[in-house]
Design a protein around this motif. Sequence first.
Motif, short mmCIF file in Angstrom:
data_model
loop_
_atom_site.label_atom_id
_atom_site.label_comp_id
_atom_site.label_asym_id
_atom_site.label_seq_id
_atom_site.Cartn_x
_atom_site.Cartn_y
_atom_site.Cartn_z
N UNK A 119 68.85 -37.29 53.64
CA UNK A 119 68.91 -35.98 52.99
C UNK A 119 68.32 -36.05 51.59
N UNK A 120 68.72 -37.07 50.84
CA UNK A 120 68.20 -37.23 49.49
C UNK A 120 66.69 -37.41 49.50
N UNK A 121 66.24 -38.29 50.42
CA UNK A 121 64.80 -38.54 50.48
C UNK A 121 64.05 -37.27 50.83
N UNK A 122 64.63 -36.48 51.74
CA UNK A 122 63.97 -35.24 52.13
C UNK A 122 63.86 -34.32 50.91
N UNK A 123 64.97 -34.24 50.15
CA UNK A 123 64.94 -33.38 48.96
C UNK A 123 63.85 -33.83 48.00
N UNK A 124 63.82 -35.14 47.73
CA UNK A 124 62.81 -35.65 46.81
C UNK A 124 61.42 -35.38 47.36
N UNK A 125 61.26 -35.66 48.68
CA UNK A 125 59.95 -35.46 49.29
C UNK A 125 59.49 -34.02 49.19
N UNK A 126 60.39 -33.08 49.47
CA UNK A 126 59.99 -31.67 49.42
C UNK A 126 59.59 -31.26 48.01
N UNK A 127 60.33 -31.78 47.02
CA UNK A 127 59.98 -31.44 45.63
C UNK A 127 58.63 -32.03 45.25
N UNK A 128 58.38 -33.25 45.71
CA UNK A 128 57.06 -33.85 45.44
C UNK A 128 55.98 -33.04 46.13
N UNK A 129 56.29 -32.54 47.32
CA UNK A 129 55.30 -31.74 48.05
C UNK A 129 55.00 -30.45 47.27
N UNK A 130 56.06 -29.85 46.70
CA UNK A 130 55.85 -28.64 45.90
C UNK A 130 54.89 -28.93 44.75
N UNK A 131 55.15 -30.09 44.09
CA UNK A 131 54.26 -30.47 42.98
C UNK A 131 52.84 -30.63 43.48
N UNK A 132 52.69 -31.30 44.64
CA UNK A 132 51.36 -31.54 45.18
C UNK A 132 50.68 -30.21 45.52
N UNK A 133 51.47 -29.26 46.04
CA UNK A 133 50.90 -27.96 46.39
C UNK A 133 50.32 -27.28 45.15
N UNK A 134 51.06 -27.37 44.05
CA UNK A 134 50.56 -26.73 42.83
C UNK A 134 49.26 -27.36 42.37
N UNK A 135 49.27 -28.66 42.25
CA UNK A 135 48.10 -29.32 41.67
C UNK A 135 46.92 -29.32 42.62
N UNK A 136 47.18 -29.44 43.92
CA UNK A 136 46.09 -29.55 44.87
C UNK A 136 45.75 -28.22 45.54
N UNK A 137 46.26 -27.14 45.00
CA UNK A 137 45.93 -25.81 45.51
C UNK A 137 46.20 -25.68 47.00
N UNK A 138 47.40 -26.08 47.42
CA UNK A 138 47.77 -25.91 48.82
C UNK A 138 48.64 -24.67 48.96
N UNK A 139 48.60 -24.07 50.13
CA UNK A 139 49.45 -22.93 50.40
C UNK A 139 50.89 -23.35 50.17
N UNK A 140 51.73 -22.62 49.48
CA UNK A 140 51.56 -21.27 48.97
C UNK A 140 51.11 -21.19 47.51
N UNK A 141 50.73 -22.29 46.90
CA UNK A 141 50.38 -22.24 45.47
C UNK A 141 48.87 -22.38 45.28
N UNK A 142 48.10 -21.86 46.22
CA UNK A 142 46.66 -22.11 46.19
C UNK A 142 45.89 -21.09 45.37
N UNK A 143 46.57 -20.01 44.95
CA UNK A 143 45.80 -18.85 44.49
C UNK A 143 44.96 -19.12 43.24
N UNK A 144 45.29 -20.16 42.50
CA UNK A 144 44.58 -20.33 41.22
C UNK A 144 43.20 -20.92 41.37
#
Lengths: 631, 99, 524
Positions: free
Chosen positions: A212-237
Motif C-alpha cells: 500500500x505504501x509503495x503504491x502511494x509513493x508510486x502514484x505520487x511519483x507518477x503524478x510528478x512525472x505526468x507534470x514534467x513529461x506532459x502526460x495526460x492529465x497534465x499535458x496541456x502546457x
Amino acid sequence: MENLIALLVAAPLLGAAVLLCGGRRLDKAGHWLGTLLAGASFAVGLALFADMLGRDADDRLMTQHLFSWIPVEGFQADLAFHLDQLSMTFVLLISGVGTLIHMYSIGYMEHDERRRRFFGYLNLFLAAMLLLVLADNYLLLYVGWEGVGLASYLLIGFWQHKPSAATAAKKAFLVNRVGDMGLSIAIMLMFTTFGTFAFGPVLGAADETSEGRLTAIGLMLLLAACGKSAQVPLQSWLGDAMEGPTPVSALIHAATMVTAGVYLIVRSGAIFNGAPDAQLATVVVGAVTLLFGAIVGCAKDDIKKALAGSTMSQIGYMVLAAGLGPIGYVFAIMHLVTHGFFKAGLFLGAGSVMHGMNDEVDMRKYGALRKHMPVTFVTFGLGYLAIIGFPGLSGFFSKDKIIEAAFAKGGTEGWILGGAALLGAGITAFYMTRVMVLTFFGEKRWQPDADGHAPHPHESPRSMTVPMVLLAFGSVFAGGFFSIGDRFLGWLEPVTGYTHGHPPVSALTVTLATMVVLATGVAIAWAMYGRRPVPVTAPRGSLLTRAARRDLFQDDFNHVVLVRGGEHLTRSLVYVDHTLVDGVVNGTAASVGGLSGRLRKLQNGYARSYAVSMFGGTAILIAATLLMRAV
Amino acid sequence: MNPVNYLYLAALLFTIGASGVLIRRNAIVLFMCVELMLNACNLALVAFSRMHGNLDGQIIAFFTMVVAAAEVVVGLAIIVSLFRTRHSASVDDASLMKL
Amino acid sequence: MSFPLLTATAAVPAVGAILTAAVPAARRTAAKWLALLFSLATLALAAVVAVRFEPGGDRYQLTESHAWIKDFGVRYELGVDGIGVALIALTALLIPFVIGAGWHDADPLETHSSRWRPTQGFFALILMVEAMVIISFEATDVFLFYIFFEAMLIPMYFLIGGFGDRAHTGTDENAAAQRSYAAVKFLLYNLAGGLIMLAAVIGLYVVAGSFSLQEITAARAAGTLDIATNTERLLFLGFFFAFAVKAPLWPLHTWLPNAMGEATAPVAVLITAVVDKVGTFAMLRFCLGLFPEASKWATPVVLVLALISIVYGALLAVGQRDIKRLVAYASISHFGFIILGIFAMTSQGQSGATLYMVNHGLSTAALMLVAGFLISRRGSRLIADYGGVQKAAPVLAGTFLIGGLATLSLPGLAPFVSEFLVLVGTFARYPVAGIVATLGIVLAALYTLVLYQRTMTGPVKDESIRTMPDLKFRELLVVTPLIVFLIGLGVYPKPLTEIVNPAVEHTMSDVKQHDPEPEVEAAK
C-alpha cells in the motif's frame, strides 16, 4: 576522478551566474562563453564516461559528497552526487545535445538583443537538468526538478513582450507545480516510511514495507512525472510551451527536460516493482498519452505544435515501457536517447525552416521547400524516417522493442497495450508524413508576412546546420549502434535490472505488423496531402479534427472548470473577507460606537445635571449602606 | 438639649443647600447654597464633637471655615469676571466648554 | 560581572532613536545617516551575540538578571536560545535595509517649519521598534516581555498612520482617512489581543507565583508546580489569542492587509518581517514552554486554523488588485505555514518554522521593497496600472522575479528549505494536514506568477512605464544583499540549523513529544 562530478553542474552554473549578472559588457562574448561552458560540461562527462567504461560492470557507481545540506534531527539531506550508468547516459545526452543546441542558438538568436540572457538561461537549464540526474537523493533531485521548471519558465516566456508567451510560461510553471506537489508528497511519504530519501537506502529497503505504501509513493511519483513529461492529465502546457524560441523547444521540450519524468520512474524502479497498481496506472497513462499526443499531432497546422504532439506521444511510449517493469526500463531509456537525437533534430529543422520563412509556423503556408533548403530537408528527412521507425534507423530499434514488451505483458492487458502501441506507430507515421509533405513537398503556398515581406527561403548559416547534421547522424546510427550485441542492455542492466518477456506472438510477427501499420499510415498521409493540393486556410474538418485541434477540449475543460471556477472562488472569497470576517469586527466596533454615542448624551455640559447624578449616586450609596446595616 | 437635634438641623440645612444647587441658576444663589451646605457640615461636625467628647470635629470645623473663606474669595472673583464678560450671572449661559 | 551584551543590543537602537529624534530640523540628512549608523552598530552587536552563542551549551545563554519590581516578583531577565538568536539576527539584519529603502519616504512630509521634523521622527520610530522587538526576543520574564510586546504598538501606530504610502488612489483627505483607519485598526486589534494576554499574565502570576519563564518551566518539568487543567487551558488561550492576532492567524488577520497596504513599503516590511515574528516566536517560547499540555489540547483547532490561513490567504492573494495587499495576503498564507510547523510538534516542523520566520523575513523584504521601488516610480499600487516593466527596467524586473520566486519557495532559495521542513514535519504526524498544506505551493506559484506576468511582461502599458528608470545604486545596494542571503541560506542553511536545532530539542522536551519513527528502519 569522482571529484569531477561536481564540475558537470558547476560549469554551466558558473556560466549562468556570469551571463545573468554580467551586464551589457558581456553582450559581445556571452554566447561563446555559454557554449564553451556547456562544451566543458560535455567534455567532463566524456572523461567520466571513459573512466566508467574502464571499470567492472558492478563497480561503476561513482559518488561525490559535497556537504550536508539540511541537517535537522532525523531529516538529513546531503548535497551529494550519484553517477551510475543511468545517470551517465543522461549526462552525455543532456550535455551533448545541450552543447549542439547552444551552437545552433548562436546563429538562431543572432538578431535578438537579449541573446546574452538567452544563453544565461540555457546554461541555467543545463545546470539544473544535470543536477536532476546526478542527485543522490530525492530532495536534491527535487531542486533540479524545479530548477529545470524555472529555466523552462524563463525560456518559454523569453519573448515576454508577447502576452501569449508570458501566459504560456506561467501555465507551464503552474501545471508543473501540480506535478511537483506529487513529488513533494512522495518525498514526505518516503521520509515517514524509510526515515530517509536517499536513493540507496530507499530503493534498497523498498521490499521491506507494505504494498500500500509503495503504491502511494508510486502514484505520487507518477503524478510528478505526468507534470514534467506532459502526460495526460497534465499535458496541456506542452503545446503552449512552443511559444518559446525553437532551440528551447528542441532542448527542453523535446530532448531532455520532458523526459525527466521517465528518468524519475526508471530511477524509482524498485518502488514501482513492488507496486503493481502503480505500474498499471503508469502504463495506462503512457498508453492514453501516446494516442492522445498522436491524435493531436495529426490536426495541428503549426509545425512546432505538431511536433509537440509527437513529443507527448513518444514520451507516452517511454512511460508505457517504464510502467511495464524491468522488462521495459532499458528500452524506455533507449527510446529516450534515440528520441533525444531525432526529435531535437526535427525541432532544429523546424527552426531552420521558420528562420528562412520569416518566422512563419503554419505548415499550410510552406510547401516545396526541399529545393531551397537542402541540408534542412535531408536532416529533417532522416529525423522523420527515424521517428516513424523506418527499418534500420534509430527509432525502429527502440520503438519496436517497446511494442514487443507491451505485448509481452500477457493476457488481455498485453493485447490492449500492444495494440495501442501499434496503433500509435501507425498514427505517428501518418502525422509525421503529413508534416514532411506539407513542408517540403507539393506546391509553394508561401504568403507574405504581416509587414508584407514575401518569404525568401534560404539555407541557414553553418552554425545552425552543423548541429542538425550531427543530430541526424545520431538519429540514423544510434539505435543500431546500441542494439548490436544488446550493448545498451548490457550497459544499463546492472542499474535497472532486466527480465526477458515472452510475447504471445513471435518478435518477427510484431516487427512485421509494425511495418504494415507504418506503411498504411504513410500511404494515407500521402494520399491526403501529397496527391491533392492543400488549401492555405484549414478546412473546417470533421468533429474529430476540430476536437484534436483544440487539444481534445482538455484546455477548454481546464479553462471552464479551473480558471473560471478559480476566479469566481477568489472573487467571492475577497467579498467574504471584506464583508464577513472584517464585517464582524467592524460591526462590533460600530455597535460599541453607537452605545457610546448614547452614553455621550448624558454628558450635557450643565453643572446642575452632573450635580444631580452626584447627589443621586451618593443618596443611593447611603441608602444601600443603611439597608445593608439594617439587614 | 439632646445634641441629636443639632444633627437634624444640619441635615435640614444641607438639604436646603443641595436643593438650591440643583434648582437655582443664578451663580450667586448657587454660591450661597454651597456655603449653606458647608456650614451644615460644620454644624454636624461640632455636634459630633460634642457627642463624642472629642475635639477633632471642632478642629476640622475650623479648617472648613478657612477653606470656605478661601473658596469665597476665588469663587466670587470668578463670578464677577464672568458677569463682566457675559453680563449674566446664570450658570447655564457659561457653556463655552460644552460640546 | 560580564558585559551585558543583550541589554546593549537592545539599548543601542534605543539610544539611536533618541539621538536621531534630537537632530535639528535643518540637518535631516545627518539624521538619516545617524539612524543607519546605529542600525549597523546593532547589527554588529547581533553578530557578536550569534558568535558568542554556543549551540551545544545551556538552553538560555548570555543571561542577565536583576530585580526590578520586587513587590510583584518582576525581574529584568534576559537570555537567548537558538531561536532567539536567529530572530535577533534577522531583525538586526533587516533594519538597515528598511532604513536604506525608506531613505526618501519622509521627504514629502518635510515643511519649512522648524518644529515638525518628520524625517527625524520616521527614522527614530523605526529604531525604537527595533529596540523593542529585540528586547522581546530576549526577555525571559513574562511581564517584561509583555511590556515590550505592547509598547511596540505605539511607534508602529505612528509609522503606519503618520507616514503613509504616497501612491494612493483618490484625494489626499481620502487617503489620510484610509491611513488612519488602517492605523487605528492595527492598534485596536493588537491592543485587544494584548489586554487578554495581560489578564492571562496576571493569572499566571497568581497560579505560579512568578513571572520567570525559566523558573516556571523548570518547576513544571520537575512536577513541583501543578496547574489545574482548566486553568492551564484558559491561560494558554489568553496568551495564544494575543500571539494569533499578532502573527496573524485566520480569522484575526484583517488588520494586516490594511496596515501593509497603507504603510510605505519599508514600514510594511517592518510589520510583516519583523514585528509579526514576535507573535510566532512567542507561540514557540511561551505557549509551548509554559503550557505544554494545553498546547497539545489545542493542537487540532490550531492546525485547522493554520491550514485555513494557508489556503485562504493564498486564494485571497490571487484575487487582489493592489500589489501590497497581495503581498500581505501571501504573508498570511506563510504565517499559516509557520504556525503549522510550530504546532505539528516534530523537530522538523519546529526547526522548519523557525527557519521559516527568518526566511520569510528575507523573502518578503526582497519582494516588498522592490515592489515599493516600483510603486514609487509609477505612483500607483494597482496591478492593472502596470505592464511591460521588464522592457524598461530589466534589473528591477529581475530582482522582483527573484523575490517572487523566493515567495513561492523555489528550491535553491532559502524559503524552500523551511517550507519543506514544515511540510515534512507536519506530514510525519498529521498526513492529511501535510497534504492540504502542499496545496499552498501550487497557489503560491499562482499568485506570484500572475503578479509578475501582469506587471512585468506583455506590451509596455504606457509612456510612464516606457521611461521608467531602472534600479538606482541605493536601491541595488538594498536588494542585492537580500538576494545573496536568500541564495546563500538556500544552498547552505547549516549555520542556521545548527543554532536552531538544540533549541527545538528543548521545546520538544518541554511538550514531551518525540518524532514519529519511520515505518522501516532503513538499512544504512
